[in-house]
Every structure is written in structure tokens, then in C-alpha cells.
Scaffold this active site. Structure first.
Site, PDB file in Angstrom:
ATOM      1  N   HIS A   1       0.634  -1.298   0.081  1.00 21.19           N
ATOM      2  CA  HIS A   1       0.126   0.402   0.176  1.00 21.19           C
ATOM      3  C   HIS A   1       1.164   1.136  -0.112  1.00 21.19           C
ATOM      4  CE1 HIS A   1      -4.021  -2.488   0.459  1.00 21.19           C
ATOM      5  NE2 HIS A   1      -2.811  -3.054   1.877  1.00 21.19           N
TER       6      HIS A   1
ATOM      7  N   CYS B   1      -0.138 -26.618 -15.157  1.00 23.09           N
ATOM      8  CA  CYS B   1      -0.724 -25.691 -15.491  1.00 23.09           C
ATOM      9  C   CYS B   1       0.341 -24.004 -14.799  1.00 23.09           C
ATOM     10  CB  CYS B   1      -1.855 -25.406 -14.702  1.00 23.09           C
ATOM     11  SG  CYS B   1      -3.478 -26.413 -14.237  1.00 23.09           S
TER      12      CYS B   1
END
Lengths: 428, 495
Positions: free
Chosen positions: B52, B418
Site C-alpha cells: 500500500h 498448469c
């Protein structure tokens, strides 16, 4: 692995399961000069190798074989006709111009080119996340296929007391297999009001072993921090919402999921092949050619079959067409007629049909119905209001593929059709 | 003979890891304990992965100071430790006049905290993120906000600490303090489930359990940590690509349900905020999943639930410590202190968001506090701030992949299809300075099993590799430590 890998092949087949094996053999028989099959496992045969139960080959050989025995017949043929193969190798990328990027522990990293490509990657199992099962994430929640590999290939039992969510075929097969291994299968739960797998598996794997199937039931919650300790089962209403008061805690250490299969098409997508959002597989024509010229798709990568025999048959068609493409390397500009899913049909494969094909061979339209119909049904192909062909079946169930075959006699009607709409309706 | 450490650190989340690493620079004997089978398993393991900017922390709070200072340290940290970090910028998207006013307030807060932000128009927001809700009328852009891989950051910092001599003991749970019989209120070590360890200083970096640890020292009896659970969806990156970090206008208790890209390319949706009694309860719930989906739709209406590949929940350790700055009425502040009432404790608490962003600064503050308390901090000549990167197959170009496979064929064998994680990467992590010995430990280090098949393909193969490399039976291999073994017995051994 063949040590002398070339850089270019007439046909490259990605995946050596039943679809890939059938495609490779048929491509070679149809005149492809060289065919390379690539598979990520250590042996040819794909998932068939972990399917040690019987029930394979009834259509193809009129025999009741185990998965490995069924695979072996094709492996034998593949070796006899001289298919090259590269095992323990993963295809990382397929480009629109047919370059295949492969890496393997042997053979290293390579780029090979196929004049034609057959995609035969099969399918994968739906996971816990896709059905959004509430609860923590302990060990002991496995897809039925993962458990099958552990038991049948690796030789380990992944639990003692099982609950199976979903009445898919692998789940029912595993219910029986685990019972043989001395494990207790407490329950099979199915959220739908009907069986999603084959009826024969219900009889042979659940009924015969007194394993209870509860329709319209689901897992409301998994319990257990490190390892599954129990699951909370609950009945669901017509909107799949759990019914308050119906909850039941079932102690178990393992939850197996048999909640559906998804065609494995991430490579197809990278190559630029257009996918049908309903099947999850490529849009294909009657020769299983995808939206990319020279790229074909065989078997469960197109849509999920319930019988391997149909996978083999689809693979054969795709392989033969791939060989033809490789030999003339031409894109035939053909007028194709789109198929469409009508009443009680979820989808139809192939998505389009070249009528000219009917002059030399039959074309099977394959579909899944939306709702089960337990009385006699008609499977009908219409062009607008014009009936092209129809047949009768004793019943239609979502768990069992329905098909109808277009034949030479249908050529004129098909050629003039705007759409080939298929519907499955109650027989009057 | 009893070994005496200079410092014992309790807890191996991001705060423990950055602190261990910061202290490893000095000639100190450091013991670092973690109750779980691996590091990075608590609050650090499951969060939004955002660094942040610090515009929304309450001005004057320790949270605000640490967030802003911490934010500035991430570039260097990532460069030295080689983990994924990007100063991508973050957005708060507002719909309608009320929310637009809230953006002005946020901007003003940012100004007070010294965090530059910019208000952009709805049109500009849509240009930067075409998939955003067309109703978005204005947005707050914070250029200093960023994204990190919290697993990668914690593991890299921890590994660097261990490389520089910190002794890490896993499966070791703090139970009580050991006190000096001759000097009351003087801590001389800790009692754990693995025996007693003696040390001059103990750092409480116990995350969700920091309240219990400080209560054992008789400190801050009124301080409690509440587990605030947040549930998340992970979307298939082949199907959904959100390119930005999108927050809604925040509520009183949380920053809201965001839709964000991750450095792994998967879009992340969540979290909700639900206070729960059990600090181990990381259940996902039907209600929570509905809540985050509704929240996400507000920012990106085009999301399709079919594209969800994973669901998970994380816990934020929400504290109730009053801010010590005079005139600031705030009761959820961080605690970073050497309390006067006991000797030998560096006490940390309330490490909820933005603790991840603040962690590098919190570590620095711990070092400063110890120096102020008279600890001799002599830099080791051998200290190496660099933690070398290991090859990540999927990040390489085809040419680099070819070269790597030629060098070590194990990098040619893809185990997790994947995410394209190779056997070479898995083996490297099993034999790393902090060995990965469980499936989840490998998952956090390599991202295996995090893709659309959720480990269905790789799980048996990974169990096999772990058993082989650790020289143990597959039956002993677990998901996350004792009690979470995958397998029960061999076949044909039914009794």
C-alpha cells in the site's frame, strides 16, 4: 523415446491417450509419411493406464477389456505402423503456424513443426474451487482421478473412510475400487436429481456393493484443519440451495470429487483455436478440423465422451483428415452447414458439416441432452421445419452421449439445409 | 551446556522474516522459531499481496508512519532478495457524488501522510482499465502503491536470514517465557513444545497470537487480537486479465473488496471482512463467497464465476492498541515497543494491513529499539544482503528454457502442467537453505498446484519427488506437516 527426432513431421499428435493413439495410427495408415506423438507421461496410453477396471472396447472390439488392455491394442498398432513418439515431454506452446514447443527430461527443449497438428490433450477434472465448496483446506480432498492414480498406478490408498461428491463415472468406479482395498465408502452424494455417470456403473459399482447414492444432496461444508475429519452433507432444493434442517455430519477422512470433466484446451487457446463455451472444446467440422486450418482435435479435448470407443472413433476421423491435409497441404474452401442444439439438447458436435463428406462416409452428430427422459425418445435432425433424419432411443440421459448418424441418403437434404438442428423429444 | 542466544524471534511471517534478516546483519546469535511446519503460513500466506502507498492510514498513527516508510524500502528489498515486486500504482474507484467526496477525503489523508495521490476522471480510469464498471465516475490514483508476491518476499527474506546465520526451528511453538530467578520481570528465554531456549532478547512477532505471547509476559492485558477473516477468489489468467489494482471506496473496517491483478498474472477478488472467534478458522463460506462476488461485480461487472480457479481465506490479526500520538483518536494501531515493565522483550502486535507493506520498516524499527536499549550491533564482515534467484522456468524465454534444460534435464520435466513448474525447480526448493518438506511449502515457493487443475495432476508426482529427495516413504509426505499426510497405506495391505 526416438533419439533421432526430426524437426518437421507430416502430423504431430499432442497426447498419447486413446484419442491421440487412434489419430496417430489412422494418420499413418492414411498415408502420412511420418507421425510424431508427444505425451507428458512415461508410457503411451494416457489415463487408460490408471483405468484398470473393465468395460472398455465393447463397441470397438465386441470385447470387455480393462483400460490398459484396450490401450495396449492401440500401442501395439502404433508401434507396428511406425509411429514415432516422445514421452515424458510437455508441449509448452503451439503456434498458429504449427510450431510445437516441447520440453522433456530426455530430448531437451525443442521446436518441431507439423504440417498438420492433432490436439489430443484429453480433459481434466473439475476441482473443489470450481464447485466452490465451503470449509478449510485440509489434506484429504482429492479428485477421483487423482485418487485413482494413487491407488492403481502408485499403489497407495489415500484414505480409510470416504465420501464421494458427484455421481460421475470415475467417482463410482473409485467407490468400488476403494471398497476392494478395504476402505469404507460412506456415501455418494449427487447434487442433480439424476445420475451424471453411466447407469451400468451405478449398478456394478454402487448397488452391487451396497454403497448409498443420495441424489439432490451436496457437501455443505468440509470439516478438519490438517486432514478431513468429516463433511456436512445437506439436501438441496430445485435451485441448488441447501435445505435447512437436512444437514448431516458424515465422519470421513477423505472427500473424493467426481463433479465433471473439462476439455483441456489451454494449448489450443494459445494456438488461437476458437473454443465453444458450452463444450469447452474447439469448434470443429465433421473431420474434427478446428478453426485453424491444419489443426485437428481428437477425443475428450473436443467434448467429454463417456465411452472410450467413441474417443477412438473420433481420433480415427481426426487422424485420417490430418493425414489428408498434410499430403495436399491445401485448404479446401468448402461450404459447410452449421449444426444447432434444439429442444433438450445442450450442444452438438461437430459444429458444422461439409455435405460432400456424405458422398464417401457417414457423419455422426454427437450430443448431450439437458434433461433426462426415461421413456422412448426420438432424436431428430431438422432444417427449419423439414425433417432430415431421425431415430428412436429407449431413453435419453445427460450422463450418456446421444448420437445420430447422417448417411449418404441424407446428402441432398443436408446440402440444401441452412442449419442442422438436432432435438431430442418424447416419442409420441 | 545450554546455548544462549542474543535474540529469539517468535513467528515466521513477513514481520518475523524481515526482522530476522535485518538482525542477521550483526554479530548476534539468533534463534527463530515457528510453530508450523513451514514459514509463511499465517496472515502472510493469504492476503491481497498489495504494497500500500499509505494514503489511507490514520495520520499520526504508527501504522501510517510504518506504512509510508516501509513502502519506500520495497524496491531495494526486492532487488537484493530477488522476489517479485512491482510499483504498479493502485486505484480507488468511486461511483457517484458521495463516493467522489470520500476520494477527496482520502486524498487529503494522503497529503497529511506525505503520500502523493491524484484524482483522475472516470474516462481516464476506463482508459487505464477498460474492464472497469462504466458507472465509475472518478478515481484516486496512488503511484507509489504496488504489488508483491508475499510468499516469495517472506521466503526470500527468511532464506537470506538463514544464509547469514540465523537458526530457524520449525514445528516449535512458544509456550511461556523463562524468567531470571534473581531479577523479577527479566526474561531469560522461552519455553516451547521442543524444550527451553535461552536468550537475552525475545522478539514477539507472533502475528495472530501476539496478544497471547505478550499476556504471558504480563503485558497489556487489555490488548486482544481478533481474527478478521477475508475470503478470496482466484481467477483463471487464461480467461480474465485485469491489469490494475482496483479498490472500492473503503469502509470503516477495511479497504473493501478489491479486484486486482497479481504478479502471477491471475486476477484476485476479495476480501470480505468477518470477525471470527477461532484464530485457525480459514474456512471459506457460501455467504462470504457471495459477498466477495457481489463486491467484485461493483468494480468489474464482466467477471464470470466460471473462471474461478481457487478460493481461499486468510486471517488479519486485528488489534485494539490505542495510538500513542497525542491528539490522535485511533484504537487499531500497531504496537512496536520495548516495554518498560519487563526486560528483554521487543513487543510487536496488531499486525494487520498494512503490516505487509510496513514490514521492512518495522524490522528497521526493531533494530533501532534494540540499539537504543544498549545492544551492541556490530556488522558482520561476512554479511551478504543478496539472496540469489533460482531459475523459474515459466519466466524464461524459450531460448533460456532450452539452455537451462540442456544444463540440467530435470528442468525439462514439467511436473505442474498448469503453472509449468519443473522437477528442477522442485528439487532446488527441497534442498534450499530453508528446505521445503511439504506440498504446501513447495506450492508457496514454486506456485505448483495453484493453477486451474488445483494440483490434480501434480500431487502424486510431487509426493513421489518429495519422498525420493528427502529419503523417506511417500506415506510420510504431508500437505502441511504432521497430521496432514496424503496417503494411509500401501494397496493390498487391508487388514
Amino acid at each position: 523415446m526416438n533419439k533421432r527426432l526430426k524437426t518437421k513431421y507430416d502430423v504431430i499428435v499432442i497426447g498419447a491417450g486413446p484419442g491421440g493413439l487412434a489419430a496417430a495410427i489412422e494418420a499413418k495408415k492414411a498415408g502420412a509419411a511420418d507421425v510424431l506423438m508427444i505425451d507428458r507421461d512415461l508410457e503411451l496410453g494416457g489415463i487408460l493406464l490408471q483405468c484398470i477396471h473393465n468395460g472398455f472396447g465393447v463397441e470397438t472390439f465386441k470385447e470387455d477389456l480393462t483400460g490398459p488392455s484396450y490401450a495396449q491394442r492401440f500401442i501395439h498398432d502404433a508401434l507396428t505402423v511406425g509411429i514415432e513418439y516422445w514421452l515424458d515431454a510437455m508441449v509448452l506452446d503451439v503456434t498458429p503456424n504449427h510450431q510445437v514447443y516441447v520440453t522433456g527430461s530426455q530430448g531437451g527443449f525443442r521446436v518441431v513443426e507439423g504440417t498438420a497438428i492433432v490436439l489430443a490433450m484429453g480433459c481434466r477434472e473439475r476441482t473443489r474451487a470450481q464447485i466452490q465448496l465451503p470449509g478449510p483446506r485440509p489434506a484429504g480432498v482429492y479428485t477421483a482421478g487423482t485418487a485413482q492414480r494413487w491407488v492403481n498406478v502408485e499403489g497407495y490408498v489415500p484414505g480409510k473412510n470416504f465420501v464421494i461428491l458427484g455421481s460421475g463415472d470415475i467417482g463410482m468406479i473409485m467407490a468400488r475400487r476403494l471398497t476392494f482395498e478395504g476402505a469404507k465408502v460412506e456415501r455418494v452424494l449427487e447434487v442433480m436429481p439424476y445420475l451424471t455417470g453411466l447407469s451400468r456403473n451405478y449398478v456394478q459399482c454402487l448397488l452391487d456393493f451396497d454403497i448409498q447414492l443420495q441424489l439432490r444432496h451436496t457437501v455443505k461444508r468440509i470439516i478438519g484443519r490438517n486432514r478431513v475429519e468429516a463433511i456436512e452433507a445437506a439436501a438441496v432444493d430445485e435451485k441448488w440451495q441447501t435445505i435447512p434442517g437436512s444437514e448431516e455430519i458424515i465422519p470421513c477422512d477423505t472427500l473424493l470429487l467426481s463433479v465433471g470433466l473439462i476439455p483441456e484446451n489451454e494449448l489450443s487457446q494459445k494456438a488461437g483455436v476458437a473454443l465453444d463455451p458450452i463444450t469447452g472444446g474447439p469448434y470443429v467440422d465433421e473431420g474434427f478440423q478446428t478453426s485453424l486450418p491444419g489443426v485437428f482435435a481428437a477425443g475428450n479435448v473436443v467434448h467429454v465422451y463417456d465411452l472410450v470407443d467413441w474417443v477412438t472413433r473420433a481420433g480415427q476421423v481426426a487422424g485420417r483428415r490430418a493425414a489428408q491435409y498434410a499430403q495436399c497441404e491445401c485448404v479446401k474452401e468448402a461450404t459447410t452447414i452449421p449444426t444447432a442444439a434444439g429442444e433438450n439438447v445442450r450442444y452438438v458436435v461437430p459444429h458444422r458439416v461439409n455435405p460432400e463428406t456424405l458422398t464417401t462416409e457417414e457423419v455422426m452428430l454427437q450430443m448431450r441432452v439437458t434433461q433426462p427422459m426415461e421413456a422412448a425418445v426420438r432424436v431428430e435432425v431438422y432444417d427449419g421445419d423439414t425433417l432430415i433424419t431421425r431415430k428412436t432411443e429407449r431413453y435419453a440421459r445427460p450422463g450418456e452421449m446421444v448420437s445420430i448418424t447422417l448417411k449418404g441418403k441424407d446428402y441432398d437434404a443436408v446440402r440444401q439445409a441452412q442449419t442442422l438442428a438436432v432435438r431430442v423429444v418424447r416419442k409420441e | 551446556m545450554k546455548k544462549h542466544y542474543e535474540v529469539i524471534i517468535i513467528g515466521a511471517g513477513i514481520v518475523g522474516a524481515t526482522t530476522a534478516r535485518a538482525l542477521s546483519r550483526y554479530a548476534l546469535d539468533i534463534l527463530w522459531i515457528e510453530k508450523e511446519a513451514d514459514i509463511c503460513t499465517g496472515a502472510t500466506a493469504a492476503n491481497s499481496a498489495i504494497v500500500h502507498g499509505g494514503y489511507d492510514a490514520v495520520p499520526g498513527s504508527l501504522k501510517a508512519a510504518m506504512n509510508v516508510q516501509g513502502n519506500a524500502l520495497w524496491d531495494q528489498l526486492a532487488a537484493e532478495l530477488h522476489f517479485a515486486f512491482a510499483r504498479s500504482g493502485t486505484y480507488v474507484a468511486a461511483i457517484g457524488a458521495d463516493e467522489a467526496c470520500a476520494l477527496e477525503d482520502l486524498k487529503a489523508r494522503g497529503d497529511l501522510n506525505g503520500v502523493p495521490t491524484e484524482i483522475i476522471s472516470g474516462a481516464e480510469m476506463r482508459r487505464r482499465e477498460p474492464q472497469i464498471n462504466p458507472a465509475v465516475s472518478t478515481a484516486l490514483y496512488c503511484p507509489s502503491g504496488g504489488l508483491c508476491d508475499p510468499w516469495g518476499a517472506t521466503i526470500a527474506a527468511a532464506e537470506n536470514a538463514v544464509m547469514n546465520g540465523v537458526e530457524l526451528r520449525l514445528n516449535t511453538a512458544f509456550e511461556d517465557f523463562l524468567w531470571d530467578p534473581d531479577a523479577p520481570r527479566r526474561i531469560v528465554g522461552i519455553h516451547t513444545n521442543q524444550g527451553d531456549f535461552y536468550g537475552r532478547w525475545v522478539v514477539n512477532a507472533a502475528g495472530l497470537y501476539a496478544d497471547a505471547v505478550m499476556h504471558q509476559a504480563g503485558l497489556r492485558p487489555e490488548f486482544t487480537i481478533t481474527a478478521r477473516r477475508g475470503e478470496y477468489y482466484v481467477m483463471d489468467r487464461a480467461k480474465v486479465q485485469i491489469g490494475t489494482v482496483l479498490f472500492p471506496v473503503p469502509s470503516k473496517i477495511s479497504k473493501g473488496i478489491l479486484v486486482t491483478t497479481t504478479l502471477h498474472g491471475n486476477t484476485l477478488v476479495g476480501p470480505n471482512a468477518e470477525e471470527i472467534a477461532n484464530k485457525e478458522d480459514v474456512d471459506v463460506t457460501a455467504k462470504g463467497m457471495r459477498e466477495i462476488w457481489d463486491g467484485a461485480q461493483k468494480l468489474v461487472p464482466g467477471l464470470n464465476r466460471r473462471d474461478v480457479i481457487a478460493v481461499f481465506a486468510g486471517l488479519r490479526p486485528a488489534g485494539n492498541a490505542p495510538c500513542l500520538t497525542p491528539g490522535v483518536d485511533y484504537h487499531k494501531d500497531f504496537i512496536i515497543e520495548i516495554p518498560e515493565s519487563v526486560q528483554g522483550l521487543v513487543n510487536l502486535g496488531g499486525m494487520e494491513s498494512p503490516a505487509l507493506s510496513a514490514a521492512p520498516a518495522i524490522a528497521q524499527r526493531v533494530v533501532e529499539l534494540l540499539a537504543d536499549a544498549g545492544m551492541t550491533l556490530q556488522e558482520k564482515p561476512t554479511w551478504n544482503p543478496l539472496r540469489p534467484a533460482r531459475p523459474v522456468f515459466r519466466h524464461l524465454t524459450h531460448e533460456q528454457q532450452a539452455a537451462l534444460v540442456a544444463q540440467d534435464p530435470r528442468y525439462g520435466r514439467v511436473i505442474c502442467r498448469c503453472e509449468s513448474v519443473t522437477e528442477g525447480e522442485i528439487v532446488a526448493e527441497i534442498h534450499a537453505p530453508i528446505p521445503a518438506t511439504t506440498y504446501d511449502a513447495l506450492k508457496r515457493r514454486t506456485w505448483l498446484g495453484t493453477g486451474r487443475c488445483m494440483g490434480g495432476f501434480d500431487m502424486p508426482r510431487v509426493v513421489d519427488i518429495l519422498a525420493r529427495e528427502l529419503g523417506v516413504a511417500p506415506l510420510t509426505i504431508s500437505k502441511k506437516g504432521r497430521g496432514s499426510e496424503f496417503l494411509f497405506r500401501r494397496t493390498k495391505e487391508a487388514s
